[in-house]
Design a protein around this motif. Structure first.
Motif, PDB file in Angstrom:
ATOM      1  N   GLY A  37       1.067  -1.061   0.096  1.00  0.00           N
ATOM      2  CA  GLY A  37       0.170  -0.317   0.168  1.00  0.00           C
ATOM      3  C   GLY A  37       0.563   1.145   0.041  1.00  0.00           C
ATOM      4  N   ILE A  38       1.914   0.675   0.457  1.00  0.00           N
ATOM      5  CA  ILE A  38       3.454   2.270  -0.046  1.00  0.00           C
ATOM      6  C   ILE A  38       3.994   2.060  -0.880  1.00  0.00           C
ATOM      7  N   LEU A  39       4.617   1.449  -0.879  1.00  0.00           N
ATOM      8  CA  LEU A  39       5.055   0.463  -2.375  1.00  0.00           C
ATOM      9  C   LEU A  39       4.488  -0.131  -2.946  1.00  0.00           C
ATOM     10  N   ALA A  40       4.862  -0.297  -4.435  1.00  0.00           N
ATOM     11  CA  ALA A  40       4.289  -1.283  -5.112  1.00  0.00           C
ATOM     12  C   ALA A  40       4.933  -2.458  -5.051  1.00  0.00           C
ATOM     13  N   GLU A  41       3.825  -3.227  -5.358  1.00  0.00           N
ATOM     14  CA  GLU A  41       3.854  -4.757  -4.838  1.00  0.00           C
ATOM     15  C   GLU A  41       5.005  -4.923  -5.813  1.00  0.00           C
ATOM     16  N   ARG A  42       4.972  -4.979  -7.155  1.00  0.00           N
ATOM     17  CA  ARG A  42       6.237  -5.202  -7.755  1.00  0.00           C
ATOM     18  C   ARG A  42       7.605  -4.999  -7.342  1.00  0.00           C
ATOM     19  N   VAL A  43       7.892  -3.828  -6.564  1.00  0.00           N
ATOM     20  CA  VAL A  43       8.913  -4.099  -5.716  1.00  0.00           C
ATOM     21  C   VAL A  43       9.200  -4.653  -4.913  1.00  0.00           C
ATOM     22  N   LEU A  44       8.012  -5.148  -4.458  1.00  0.00           N
ATOM     23  CA  LEU A  44       7.797  -5.950  -2.483  1.00  0.00           C
ATOM     24  C   LEU A  44       8.151  -7.166  -2.775  1.00  0.00           C
ATOM     25  N   THR A  45       7.469  -7.547  -4.371  1.00  0.00           N
ATOM     26  CA  THR A  45       7.609  -9.826  -4.651  1.00  0.00           C
ATOM     27  C   THR A  45       8.816  -9.801  -5.582  1.00  0.00           C
ATOM     28  N   GLY A  46       9.083  -8.471  -5.838  1.00  0.00           N
ATOM     29  CA  GLY A  46      10.852  -8.384  -5.863  1.00  0.00           C
ATOM     30  C   GLY A  46      12.067  -8.831  -5.486  1.00  0.00           C
ATOM     31  N   LEU A  47      11.842  -8.829  -3.909  1.00  0.00           N
ATOM     32  CA  LEU A  47      12.527  -9.039  -3.092  1.00  0.00           C
ATOM     33  C   LEU A  47      13.379  -9.899  -2.950  1.00  0.00           C
ATOM     34  N   SER A  48      14.600 -10.185  -2.955  1.00  0.00           N
ATOM     35  CA  SER A  48      15.226 -11.453  -2.978  1.00  0.00           C
ATOM     36  C   SER A  48      16.096 -11.403  -2.221  1.00  0.00           C
ATOM     37  N   VAL A  49      16.005 -12.647  -1.093  1.00  0.00           N
ATOM     38  CA  VAL A  49      16.975 -12.495   0.148  1.00  0.00           C
ATOM     39  C   VAL A  49      18.384 -13.101  -0.612  1.00  0.00           C
ATOM     40  N   GLU A  50      18.955 -14.046  -2.087  1.00  0.00           N
ATOM     41  CA  GLU A  50      19.914 -13.745  -2.035  1.00  0.00           C
ATOM     42  C   GLU A  50      20.821 -12.433  -2.477  1.00  0.00           C
ATOM     43  N   ARG A  51      19.847 -12.128  -2.910  1.00  0.00           N
ATOM     44  CA  ARG A  51      20.378 -10.495  -3.488  1.00  0.00           C
ATOM     45  C   ARG A  51      20.644  -9.746  -2.086  1.00  0.00           C
ATOM     46  N   GLN A  52      19.713  -9.714  -1.601  1.00  0.00           N
ATOM     47  CA  GLN A  52      20.173  -9.100   0.007  1.00  0.00           C
ATOM     48  C   GLN A  52      21.169  -9.462   0.504  1.00  0.00           C
ATOM     49  N   PHE A  53      21.836 -10.691   0.757  1.00  0.00           N
ATOM     50  CA  PHE A  53      22.495 -11.405   1.209  1.00  0.00           C
ATOM     51  C   PHE A  53      23.655 -11.014   0.185  1.00  0.00           C
ATOM     52  N   ALA A  54      23.625 -10.358  -1.170  1.00  0.00           N
ATOM     53  CA  ALA A  54      25.530 -10.025  -1.892  1.00  0.00           C
ATOM     54  C   ALA A  54      25.107  -9.100  -1.345  1.00  0.00           C
ATOM     55  N   TYR A  55      24.259  -7.995  -0.355  1.00  0.00           N
ATOM     56  CA  TYR A  55      24.761  -6.906  -0.178  1.00  0.00           C
ATOM     57  C   TYR A  55      24.920  -6.499   0.623  1.00  0.00           C
ATOM     58  N   TRP A  56      24.245  -7.300   1.809  1.00  0.00           N
ATOM     59  CA  TRP A  56      24.782  -6.348   3.356  1.00  0.00           C
ATOM     60  C   TRP A  56      25.767  -7.198   3.822  1.00  0.00           C
ATOM     61  N   ARG A  57      26.050  -8.607   3.110  1.00  0.00           N
ATOM     62  CA  ARG A  57      27.880  -9.432   3.252  1.00  0.00           C
ATOM     63  C   ARG A  57      28.874  -8.588   2.714  1.00  0.00           C
ATOM     64  N   GLY A  58      28.595  -7.469   1.655  1.00  0.00           N
ATOM     65  CA  GLY A  58      29.378  -6.831   0.992  1.00  0.00           C
ATOM     66  C   GLY A  58      29.630  -5.174   2.151  1.00  0.00           C
ATOM     67  N   VAL A  59      27.833  -4.911   2.569  1.00  0.00           N
ATOM     68  CA  VAL A  59      28.380  -3.324   3.220  1.00  0.00           C
ATOM     69  C   VAL A  59      29.083  -4.049   4.916  1.00  0.00           C
ATOM     70  N   ILE A  60      28.479  -5.449   5.952  1.00  0.00           N
ATOM     71  CA  ILE A  60      29.004  -5.383   6.640  1.00  0.00           C
ATOM     72  C   ILE A  60      30.508  -5.580   6.845  1.00  0.00           C
ATOM     73  N   ALA A  61      31.542  -5.993   5.785  1.00  0.00           N
ATOM     74  CA  ALA A  61      32.802  -6.270   5.569  1.00  0.00           C
ATOM     75  C   ALA A  61      33.248  -4.891   4.839  1.00  0.00           C
ATOM     76  N   GLY A  62      32.709  -4.196   4.683  1.00  0.00           N
ATOM     77  CA  GLY A  62      32.947  -2.524   4.161  1.00  0.00           C
ATOM     78  C   GLY A  62      33.034  -1.814   4.851  1.00  0.00           C
ATOM     79  N   ARG A  63      33.682   0.266   5.123  1.00  0.00           N
ATOM     80  CA  ARG A  63      33.999   0.716   6.163  1.00  0.00           C
ATOM     81  C   ARG A  63      32.799   1.597   5.410  1.00  0.00           C
ATOM     82  N   GLU A  64      32.083   1.401   4.689  1.00  0.00           N
ATOM     83  CA  GLU A  64      31.222   2.863   4.142  1.00  0.00           C
ATOM     84  C   GLU A  64      30.234   3.338   5.834  1.00  0.00           C
ATOM     85  N   GLN A  65      29.457   1.455   6.091  1.00  0.00           N
ATOM     86  CA  GLN A  65      28.722   1.686   6.864  1.00  0.00           C
ATOM     87  C   GLN A  65      28.703   0.976   8.197  1.00  0.00           C
TER      88      GLN A  65
END
Ligand SMILES: CC(C)(COP(=O)(O)OP(=O)(O)OC[C@H]1O[C@@H](n2cnc3c(N)ncnc32)[C@H](O)[C@@H]1OP(=O)(O)O)[C@@H](O)C(=O)NCCC(=O)NCCS
Length: 180
Positions: A37-65
């Motif tokens: 109801g806030i974001l498009a359904e397409r955005v929500l159904t398109g979320l992927s744990v695998e892609r988020q895992f790759a992203y957050w693994r990089g963020v946690i290993a990095g220095r920016e955040q």
């Protein structure tokens, strides 16, 4: 570091690489629970744990955040903070992300994670700090409850739809303070 305990006795600690999968799952689960109801359904159904895992693994290993997790017999929430991007009228730091699993919300864990994130920003001389939140997201009242002052507005795009966002700012860390 012994970590910081929330009212729910979740231990707040810096994330390590082993937390990346839990963080990815929390990200997907909270988005899919909070944003229909806030974001498009397409955005929500398109979320992927695998892609988020790759992203957050990089963020946690990095220095920016800097990423903190709330651990209560497993990771139940997380926050990420760092240098504000882009800077807004004197604000130096930003809490980019704050998500608590839906069935663990309302236990004081969000407040504890947010306080620890702001404390880290203060230690890095990155205050005042802000948060951007979707104007339609009731979570903005959480930030008001924690003493955030309206600091600005902007339009951003998520998917192909524009969204209004509101910034809340803090010049000091709200209590309780972080012993980490
Ligand atoms: C918003 C969120 C981070 C808050 O974390 P939480 O652990 O549920 O909140 P807490 O239990 O620490 O609440 C702290 C205070 O804020 C209040 N609060 C929490 N959510 C609120 C809301 N939506 N509206 C008004 N007040 C709220 C609580 O009542 C509490 O007040 P109290 O100290 O007087 O008891 C969490 O609910 C969440 O992850 N929501 C979905 C995802 C999201 O929108 N994240 C923010 C993206 S910018």
């Amino acid at each position: 570091m012994t970590g910081f305990l929330s009212r729910a006795e979740a231990r707040i600690r810096p994330a390590d690489g082993q937390d990346a999968e839990a963080v990815a799952r929390i990200f997907v689960e909270t988005w899919q629970a909070a944003y229909p109801g806030i974001l498009a359904e397409r955005v929500l159904t398109g979320l992927s744990v695998e892609r988020q895992f790759a992203y957050w693994r990089g963020v946690i290993a990095g220095r920016e955040q800097t990423v903190f997790v709330a651990d209560s017999q497993g990771v139940v929430g997380f926050a990420a903070c760092g240098v504000a991007r882009p800077r807004l009228a004197g604000y130096r730091g930003e809490v980019f992300t704050l998500y608590i699993l839906p069935d663990r919300q309302g236990e004081g864990i969000g407040r504890a994670l947010f306080s620890v994130a702001l404390t880290r920003l203060a230690k890095r001389d990155l205050m005042p700090a802000l948060v951007w939140v979707l104007a339609d997201n009731p979570a903005r009242f959480f930030y008001e409850r924690l003493g955030g002052k309206r600091a600005g507005e902007r339009d951003d795009k998520l998917g192909d739809k524009p969204h209004r966002e509101i910034a809340y700012g803090w010049s000091a860390v709200p209590t309780p303070t972080d012993p980490c």
